[in-house]
Design a protein around this motif. Sequence first.
Motif, PDB file in Angstrom:
ATOM      1  N   SER A  63      -1.234   0.953 -11.009  1.00 22.53           N
ATOM      2  CA  SER A  63      -1.693   0.288  -9.871  1.00 22.53           C
ATOM      3  C   SER A  63      -1.104  -1.476 -10.143  1.00 22.53           C
ATOM      4  CB  SER A  63      -3.275   0.217  -9.785  1.00 22.53           C
ATOM      5  OG  SER A  63      -3.700  -0.344 -10.991  1.00 22.53           O
ATOM      6  N   ARG A  64      -1.041  -1.905 -11.386  1.00 23.12           N
ATOM      7  CA  ARG A  64      -0.467  -3.068 -11.493  1.00 23.12           C
ATOM      8  C   ARG A  64       0.803  -3.449 -11.235  1.00 23.12           C
ATOM      9  NH1 ARG A  64      -3.065  -2.402 -17.565  1.00 23.12           N
ATOM     10  NH2 ARG A  64      -5.090  -3.056 -16.858  1.00 23.12           N
ATOM     11  N   ILE A  65       1.833  -2.380 -11.112  1.00 26.21           N
ATOM     12  CA  ILE A  65       3.202  -2.491 -10.695  1.00 26.21           C
ATOM     13  C   ILE A  65       2.952  -2.673  -9.120  1.00 26.21           C
ATOM     14  CG2 ILE A  65       5.146  -0.984 -10.188  1.00 26.21           C
ATOM     15  CD1 ILE A  65       5.053  -0.300 -13.307  1.00 26.21           C
ATOM     16  N   LEU A  66       2.268  -1.933  -8.591  1.00 30.24           N
ATOM     17  CA  LEU A  66       2.103  -2.062  -7.116  1.00 30.24           C
ATOM     18  C   LEU A  66       1.568  -3.237  -6.712  1.00 30.24           C
ATOM     19  CD1 LEU A  66       1.917  -0.185  -4.489  1.00 30.24           C
ATOM     20  CD2 LEU A  66      -0.492   0.112  -4.861  1.00 30.24           C
ATOM     21  N   HIS A  67       0.769  -3.849  -7.532  1.00 32.69           N
ATOM     22  CA  HIS A  67       0.248  -5.015  -7.114  1.00 32.69           C
ATOM     23  C   HIS A  67       1.052  -6.329  -7.239  1.00 32.69           C
ATOM     24  CE1 HIS A  67      -4.080  -3.100  -7.354  1.00 32.69           C
ATOM     25  NE2 HIS A  67      -3.680  -3.207  -6.216  1.00 32.69           N
ATOM     26  N   ILE A  68       1.913  -6.118  -8.216  1.00 36.01           N
ATOM     27  CA  ILE A  68       2.805  -7.052  -8.575  1.00 36.01           C
ATOM     28  C   ILE A  68       4.071  -7.036  -7.302  1.00 36.01           C
ATOM     29  CG2 ILE A  68       5.092  -7.464 -10.037  1.00 36.01           C
ATOM     30  CD1 ILE A  68       3.230  -6.736 -12.511  1.00 36.01           C
ATOM     31  N   VAL A  69       4.371  -5.781  -7.024  1.00 31.64           N
ATOM     32  CA  VAL A  69       5.234  -5.811  -5.919  1.00 31.64           C
ATOM     33  C   VAL A  69       4.738  -6.076  -4.522  1.00 31.64           C
ATOM     34  CG1 VAL A  69       6.538  -3.922  -4.299  1.00 31.64           C
ATOM     35  CG2 VAL A  69       6.262  -3.549  -7.057  1.00 31.64           C
ATOM     36  N   ILE A  70       3.556  -5.967  -4.461  1.00 29.93           N
ATOM     37  CA  ILE A  70       2.802  -6.795  -3.162  1.00 29.93           C
ATOM     38  C   ILE A  70       2.944  -8.329  -3.098  1.00 29.93           C
ATOM     39  CG2 ILE A  70       0.594  -7.156  -1.959  1.00 29.93           C
ATOM     40  CD1 ILE A  70      -0.175  -4.398  -2.669  1.00 29.93           C
ATOM     41  N   GLY A  71       2.499  -8.668  -4.365  1.00 35.68           N
ATOM     42  CA  GLY A  71       2.718 -10.194  -4.713  1.00 35.68           C
ATOM     43  C   GLY A  71       4.226 -10.676  -4.394  1.00 35.68           C
ATOM     44  N   THR A  72       5.311  -9.959  -4.799  1.00 29.63           N
ATOM     45  CA  THR A  72       6.662 -10.118  -4.842  1.00 29.63           C
ATOM     46  C   THR A  72       6.985 -10.348  -3.250  1.00 29.63           C
ATOM     47  OG1 THR A  72       7.134  -9.042  -6.840  1.00 29.63           O
ATOM     48  CG2 THR A  72       8.962  -9.641  -5.217  1.00 29.63           C
ATOM     49  N   GLY A  73       6.578  -9.451  -2.509  1.00 30.08           N
ATOM     50  CA  GLY A  73       6.622  -9.583  -0.957  1.00 30.08           C
ATOM     51  C   GLY A  73       5.874 -10.931  -0.403  1.00 30.08           C
ATOM     52  N   LEU A  74       4.807 -11.244  -0.999  1.00 29.53           N
ATOM     53  CA  LEU A  74       4.172 -12.558  -0.347  1.00 29.53           C
ATOM     54  C   LEU A  74       4.894 -13.797  -0.934  1.00 29.53           C
ATOM     55  CD1 LEU A  74       0.420 -11.752  -1.121  1.00 29.53           C
ATOM     56  CD2 LEU A  74       1.474 -12.139   0.989  1.00 29.53           C
ATOM     57  N   ALA A  75       5.290 -13.612  -2.419  1.00 24.31           N
ATOM     58  CA  ALA A  75       6.214 -14.760  -2.796  1.00 24.31           C
ATOM     59  C   ALA A  75       7.628 -14.883  -1.875  1.00 24.31           C
ATOM     60  CB  ALA A  75       6.631 -14.353  -4.117  1.00 24.31           C
ATOM     61  N   GLY A  76       8.014 -13.890  -1.208  1.00 22.31           N
ATOM     62  CA  GLY A  76       9.308 -13.988  -0.544  1.00 22.31           C
ATOM     63  C   GLY A  76       8.896 -14.590   1.029  1.00 22.31           C
ATOM     64  N   PHE A  77       7.718 -14.203   1.501  1.00 27.22           N
ATOM     65  CA  PHE A  77       7.117 -14.874   2.643  1.00 27.22           C
ATOM     66  C   PHE A  77       7.097 -16.626   2.446  1.00 27.22           C
ATOM     67  CE2 PHE A  77       6.185 -10.548   4.259  1.00 27.22           C
ATOM     68  CZ  PHE A  77       7.020 -10.596   5.119  1.00 27.22           C
ATOM     69  N   LEU A  78       6.433 -16.853   1.242  1.00 27.08           N
ATOM     70  CA  LEU A  78       5.895 -18.244   1.076  1.00 27.08           C
ATOM     71  C   LEU A  78       7.460 -19.171   0.739  1.00 27.08           C
ATOM     72  CD1 LEU A  78       3.022 -17.879  -1.374  1.00 27.08           C
ATOM     73  CD2 LEU A  78       3.068 -18.783   0.903  1.00 27.08           C
ATOM     74  N   LEU A  79       8.381 -18.581   0.175  1.00 27.42           N
ATOM     75  CA  LEU A  79       9.790 -19.131  -0.005  1.00 27.42           C
ATOM     76  C   LEU A  79      10.447 -19.366   1.295  1.00 27.42           C
ATOM     77  CD1 LEU A  79      11.293 -17.333  -3.033  1.00 27.42           C
ATOM     78  CD2 LEU A  79      10.820 -19.793  -2.795  1.00 27.42           C
ATOM     79  N   LYS A  80      10.365 -18.548   2.008  1.00 22.41           N
ATOM     80  CA  LYS A  80      10.952 -18.524   3.550  1.00 22.41           C
ATOM     81  C   LYS A  80      10.183 -19.473   4.523  1.00 22.41           C
ATOM     82  CE  LYS A  80      13.384 -15.200   5.615  1.00 22.41           C
ATOM     83  NZ  LYS A  80      13.649 -14.101   6.241  1.00 22.41           N
ATOM     84  N   LEU A  81       8.675 -19.515   4.331  1.00 19.76           N
ATOM     85  CA  LEU A  81       7.924 -20.418   5.155  1.00 19.76           C
ATOM     86  C   LEU A  81       7.971 -21.919   4.611  1.00 19.76           C
ATOM     87  CD1 LEU A  81       5.532 -18.158   6.348  1.00 19.76           C
ATOM     88  CD2 LEU A  81       7.286 -19.019   7.710  1.00 19.76           C
ATOM     89  N   TYR A  82       8.628 -22.002   3.435  1.00 14.21           N
ATOM     90  CA  TYR A  82       8.653 -23.458   2.722  1.00 14.21           C
ATOM     91  C   TYR A  82       9.859 -24.126   3.361  1.00 14.21           C
ATOM     92  CZ  TYR A  82       9.111 -27.292  -0.752  1.00 14.21           C
ATOM     93  OH  TYR A  82       9.061 -28.379  -1.188  1.00 14.21           O
ATOM     94  N   LYS A  83       9.506 -25.201   4.135  1.00 14.25           N
ATOM     95  CA  LYS A  83      10.719 -25.924   4.871  1.00 14.25           C
ATOM     96  C   LYS A  83      11.165 -25.117   5.791  1.00 14.25           C
ATOM     97  CE  LYS A  83      11.818 -29.244   1.166  1.00 14.25           C
ATOM     98  NZ  LYS A  83      12.737 -29.807   0.391  1.00 14.25           N
ATOM     99  N   ALA A  84      10.492 -24.334   6.448  1.00 16.00           N
ATOM    100  CA  ALA A  84      10.760 -23.515   7.567  1.00 16.00           C
ATOM    101  C   ALA A  84      11.551 -24.158   8.814  1.00 16.00           C
ATOM    102  CB  ALA A  84       9.730 -22.689   7.946  1.00 16.00           C
ATOM    103  N   THR A  85      12.518 -23.040   9.421  1.00 18.98           N
ATOM    104  CA  THR A  85      13.066 -23.560  10.760  1.00 18.98           C
ATOM    105  C   THR A  85      12.570 -22.826  11.652  1.00 18.98           C
ATOM    106  OG1 THR A  85      14.690 -21.578  10.512  1.00 18.98           O
ATOM    107  CG2 THR A  85      15.222 -23.710   9.571  1.00 18.98           C
ATOM    108  N   GLU A  86      12.806 -23.237  12.855  1.00 17.60           N
ATOM    109  CA  GLU A  86      11.855 -22.585  14.016  1.00 17.60           C
ATOM    110  C   GLU A  86      12.016 -21.204  13.891  1.00 17.60           C
ATOM    111  OE1 GLU A  86      12.140 -22.416  18.851  1.00 17.60           O
ATOM    112  OE2 GLU A  86      12.941 -24.111  17.968  1.00 17.60           O
ATOM    113  N   ALA A  87      13.307 -20.234  13.689  1.00 17.42           N
ATOM    114  CA  ALA A  87      13.617 -18.967  13.367  1.00 17.42           C
ATOM    115  C   ALA A  87      12.546 -18.531  12.448  1.00 17.42           C
ATOM    116  CB  ALA A  87      14.909 -18.679  13.305  1.00 17.42           C
TER     117      ALA A  87
END
Length: 197
Positions: A63-87
């Motif tokens: 379950s810890r690995i599963l939750h780390i992977v969920i957090g990794t996906g959220l981190a990816g979204f935060l990185l993409k939305l930091y200084k985001a473009t319209e796209a």
Amino acid sequence: MAKANQFATFLIIGPICFFLGILFSSFPYDYNILWSTPSDREVYFKILEDHIKFLYASPPIISRILHIVIGTGLAGFLLKLYKATEANYLFDGASLVLYMAGITVYITNIVKGFRVVTAGVYGEVPEAVPGETDVDYITREDTLRVFAASNTILALVLVGVLVLQAGQWYALRKEEAEIAEFNRVDEEKKKAGKKKQ
């Protein structure tokens, strides 16, 4: 596309594919509960119930690995939305909404289903409850159907995230090609203008 944006996309797509793999491995259990009508359906309910109990009893590292992977996906979204473009706002915003919907399905239906099935506490209808005719009770079969349907809903939501990410990639490639073509035409006009002088 910037390198940071590509890495963030990888941080989103990797976990999505990981989760789809997990859901695909559960599909043989879910299929017979949701879509087929075998003659002895009770056997398939028992198999799914045993599978859920086995997964719930797995070591905490799973379950810890599963939750780390969920957090990794959220981190990816935060990185993409930091200084985001319209796209980023359009595609990644919609992807994030779907991802959060998937997390909600996971927490409300799947985790709860793990606990209910493992405890074996189903809402069976009591033999005689005076005056309680309109109370809804969720039986064992309904609980297992909800669990299987939640896996299917989660898979569809995650495929939606992949489609949006692919759409963003296509839109950015198309935009880059149009800009390159515009620049080429502009250079040709400048060269033609210099020759006339």
